[in-house]
Design a protein around this motif. Structure first.
Motif, PDB file in Angstrom:
ATOM      1  N   UNK A  97      16.521 -27.756  26.939  1.00 11.49           N
ATOM      2  CA  UNK A  97      15.679 -28.649  27.726  1.00 11.49           C
ATOM      3  C   UNK A  97      14.308 -28.792  27.058  1.00 11.49           C
ATOM      4  N   UNK A  98      13.876 -30.031  26.841  1.00 14.91           N
ATOM      5  CA  UNK A  98      12.550 -30.253  26.247  1.00 14.91           C
ATOM      6  C   UNK A  98      11.442 -29.699  27.162  1.00 14.91           C
ATOM      7  N   UNK A  99      10.271 -29.536  26.612  1.00 15.57           N
ATOM      8  CA  UNK A  99       9.105 -29.043  27.348  1.00 15.57           C
ATOM      9  C   UNK A  99       8.802 -29.985  28.514  1.00 15.57           C
ATOM     10  N   UNK A 100       9.007 -29.515  29.727  1.00 12.19           N
ATOM     11  CA  UNK A 100       8.809 -30.336  30.916  1.00 12.19           C
ATOM     12  C   UNK A 100       7.327 -30.534  31.262  1.00 12.19           C
ATOM     13  N   UNK A 109      14.752 -37.558  28.297  1.00 10.07           N
ATOM     14  CA  UNK A 109      16.172 -37.567  28.652  1.00 10.07           C
ATOM     15  C   UNK A 109      16.534 -38.679  29.634  1.00 10.07           C
ATOM     16  N   UNK A 110      15.770 -38.890  30.708  1.00 11.05           N
ATOM     17  CA  UNK A 110      16.104 -40.036  31.569  1.00 11.05           C
ATOM     18  C   UNK A 110      16.030 -41.370  30.833  1.00 11.05           C
TER      19      UNK A 110
END
Length: 153
Positions: A97-100, A109-110
């Motif tokens: 998961x990329x850095x949120x 991602x969306x």
């Protein structure tokens, strides 16, 4: 990154078997198909195993062993073949998961998912329009400039 040739190899194998059967042969061996595709018979057997699970080919064991079509080429589409050999999505997201906390990491991602869904829908639509009969017809019609003509072996 390299391009994936599984769909091409599978379409090649199906078209080859279809032509071979039209020439009066009941079954084709993975060695014969591999010669045409210029690949290892193990590669062909793996692809044919996936096509068998999808109901596109049948196999015969023992004396006279080999592969035959389970359906006519005109009733198989490239979408059928694609779904047999490429069961997952065409594109994937990050492995982690990329850095949120990052604005791009949060939204990438969306953003990409929507783009990929449109591409996949277009791909499926186009593949569904083409039968393996079309593929064989076009393969047989391809110009053979400077190459000695041969039939399927």
């Amino acid at each position: 990154m390299s391009a994936n040739s599984r769909l091409t190899i599978a379409a090649h194998a199906l078209a080859w078997i279809g032509l071979y059967q039209r020439q009066g042969h009941e079954v084709a061996t993975s060695e014969q198909i591999a010669t045409s595709a210029n690949t290892n018979p193990v590669v062909i057997r793996r692809v044919l195993g996936e096509l068998r699970r999808a109901g596109l080919v049948e196999s015969r064991r023992g004396v006279g062993a080999g592969w035959s079509l389970a359906r006519e080429l005109r009733s198989m589409t490239l979408l059928d073949v694609y779904e047999a050999v490429e069961p997952g999505p065409l594109f994937a997201m990050h492995r982690a998961t990329p850095d949120q906390e990052c604005v791009v990491g949060y939204g990438i991602q969306p953003a990409m998912r929507g783009i990929y869904e449109g591409i996949e829908e277009t791909l499926r639509h186009e593949l569904a329009r083409v039968t393996l009969e079309n593929v064989l017809r076009d393969a047989l019609a391809a110009p053979r400039v400077g190459v000695a003509e041969t039939n399927s072996r």
